[in-house]
Motif scaffolding. Structure first.
Motif, mmCIF file in Angstrom:
data_model
loop_
_atom_site.group_PDB
_atom_site.id
_atom_site.type_symbol
_atom_site.label_atom_id
_atom_site.label_comp_id
_atom_site.label_asym_id
_atom_site.label_seq_id
_atom_site.Cartn_x
_atom_site.Cartn_y
_atom_site.Cartn_z
ATOM 1 N N ASP A 1 -23.831 -4.056 -13.639
ATOM 2 C CA ASP A 1 -25.224 -3.978 -14.117
ATOM 3 C C ASP A 1 -25.257 -3.991 -15.645
ATOM 4 N N ILE B 1 -24.406 -7.539 -16.972
ATOM 5 C CA ILE B 1 -25.548 -8.438 -16.813
ATOM 6 C C ILE B 1 -26.608 -8.131 -17.867
ATOM 7 N N GLU B 2 -26.821 -6.841 -18.135
ATOM 8 C CA GLU B 2 -27.759 -6.447 -19.186
ATOM 9 C C GLU B 2 -27.264 -6.895 -20.562
ATOM 10 N N ALA C 1 -27.980 -10.598 -21.013
ATOM 11 C CA ALA C 1 -29.386 -11.013 -20.939
ATOM 12 C C ALA C 1 -29.947 -11.565 -22.250
ATOM 13 N N ASP D 1 -31.869 -17.608 -12.877
ATOM 14 C CA ASP D 1 -33.087 -16.799 -12.830
ATOM 15 C C ASP D 1 -33.080 -15.743 -13.930
ATOM 16 N N ASP D 2 -31.893 -15.187 -14.212
ATOM 17 C CA ASP D 2 -31.755 -14.165 -15.249
ATOM 18 C C ASP D 2 -31.494 -14.760 -16.626
ATOM 19 N N SER D 3 -31.579 -16.098 -16.733
ATOM 20 C CA SER D 3 -31.357 -16.824 -17.993
ATOM 21 C C SER D 3 -29.966 -16.589 -18.569
#
Length: 459
Positions: free
Chosen positions: A162, A165-166, A169, A195-197
């Motif tokens: 997590d 991924i953050e 972003a 989707d999360d670019s």
């Protein structure tokens, strides 16, 4: 842990005991699992009231359970049985706050009945969270135990992924050549990352199969470039060409055999060679571990010699730096001492000395280390091992692909780890997942690739 009760005869009016407890997000998950209360106000990662942040409110009965903890463990202690409890909830507690649960004896009645004032207070400002009164049957028999051991609980969530991924972003989307995304699993990971670019995918493979996979997922591919290439070999070669031409900054493996992709990558004329050996790193999110664990090489180099192990170690250190870790590479063997009959122990000692002399740069390297004293501080101390790595390794360099593959799969299937896979040493990062990997592994692999690519660009 020693535990001792106070019998009815020992208890006096005014006797008091208290327990401090820091509320963690894992506590909220454990309580939800045990109680069946899945109110998202009480769970990490949910914004139930729409204010843009996770509430992480401790459930009222969780805070009240701290009172039961004092009664059952401390005062009166083992043998205590509840008769009645009143509770008033005055404030709300949240994950990250320290609470103080306190009980005080206010009355004794014939027959063993004890009345206690109960309260839970927030330690930072003394705010009363819960107050009330308990009536319990106090123990009649003295009980003392010097070694109470309760098995620990492990929350199977993947906070490190997590966080990665953050971290990825805010970076520009990594233009990624996705080779043969012709199944739902292989396509879905790329689309989730898009989707999360995190990436901008270019899909290469049998266009009809790619569209069919998208239809099965209920997804539209409008605006995504698709290059129709029916054969796996041709798709792999096209992915390499896009990287060489600068049209793609990463290559991602879809539903094709790893050998087919690597064969195109190592071609001397049309591949992605740089002069350093291609090596594979698993970035593993192991529940309960304080940071990601890197395992290398478990997928490409079968029986690496010393020269190859230098590249394996250097590549892993550079990736760890990109991810914001302090690299501590443990070179694994069956033993922690050099044995001339065990080549991996000899190689480990040489790699350690090469790092001392600056031939491997950017992180601490130590070996040989056995698995236990590489990752467990107590085991390292028992063997008299000191230094920055022993007991604290976050990079595990394995002797060969057999050991690496077994280690990675043990972490995945026994320790419930998730694994992101990346090939390093090529002109661009290569996202290399197993065909059986789930969407989270593929998404995290894209995040790792993006973080590493833009970190290297900034050097």
């Amino acid at each position: 842990m020693q535990i001792e009760n106070k019998t009815f005869d020992e208890l006096q009016i005014g006797d008091s005991a208290e327990l401090r407890r820091l509320i963690t997000p894992d506590d909220l998950i454990i309580f939800a699992t045990a109680s069946g209360n899945y109110n998202t106000m009480h769970l990490p990662g949910f914004d139930t009231d729409g204010d843009g942040k996770s509430e992480e409110v401790a459930p009222g009965m969780f805070t009240a359970s701290l009172i039961a903890g004092v009664l059952g463990s401390m005062l009166p202690g083992p043998g205590t049985l509840y008769r009645n409890q009143t509770l008033s909830f005055m404030e709300r507690a949240h994950a990250g706050e320290e609470l103080l649960a306190r009980v005080t004896v206010v009355d004794k009645q014939a027959g063993g009945l004890i009345t206690l004032r109960t309260e839970v207070i927030r330690a930072s400002d003394d705010a009363v969270i819960v107050n009330g009164e308990a009536q319990v049957m106090a123990p009649e028999t003295k009980f003392v135990a010097k070694d109470i051991h309760i098995p620990g609980l492990l929350v199977q969530r993947h906070r490190h992924f997590d966080a990665l991924i953050e971290q990825a972003a805010p970076l520009p989307a990594l233009i990624t050549a996705v080779v043969c995304p012709v199944t739902e699993e292989s396509l879905n990971g790329a689309l989730l990352a898009a989707d999360d670019s995190i990436i901008t995918p270019i899909l290469i493979g049998n266009a009809a199969k790619i569209q069919a996979a998208a239809k099965s997922l209920g997804r539209e591919l409008t605006g995504i470039e698709i290059i129709d290439e029916p054969s796996d070999t041709g798709a792999a070669q096209m992915g390499c060409q896009l990287a060489r031409d600068g049209r793609a900054n990463a290559v991602m493996k879809g539903h094709l055999h790893t050998d087919d992709l690597l064969r195109a990558m190592v071609d001397k004329e049309t591949g992605l060679r740089t002069g350093r050996r291609f090596t594979h790193v698993f970035v593993m999110d192991v529940p309960g571990e304080p940071e990601p664990l890197l395992v290398t090489d478990a997928a490409i180099n079968i029986s690496p010699d010393l020269k190859t192990k230098v590249d394996i170690t250097q590549n892993a250190i550079e990736l760890a730096v990109s991810l914001g870790l302090e690299p501590r590479a443990g070179i694994l063997s069956a033993v922690e001492t050099v044995n001339p009959d065990i080549q991996s122990s000899v190689d480990a000692a040489l790699l350690s000395k090469m790092a001392d002399r600056g031939q491997i740069k950017g992180g601490a390297v130590d070996g040989p280390l056995a698995m236990d004293n590489a990752v467990d501080m107590a085991a390292a101390r028992t063997k008299g091992l000191k230094g920055a790595v022993a007991g604290r390794a976050n990079i595990l360099v394995v002797p060969g692909i057999d050991a690496g593959n077994m280690l990675a799969k043990q972490l995945s299937y026994i320790s419930h780890a998730e694994a992101a896979g990346l090939v390093l040493g090529a002109q661009v990062p290569v996202i290399l997942n197993s065909r059986s990997d789930g969407a989270m592994s593929r998404l995290a692999s894209c995040a790792v690739a993006a973080i590493h690519h833009f970190s290297q660009q900034g050097d």
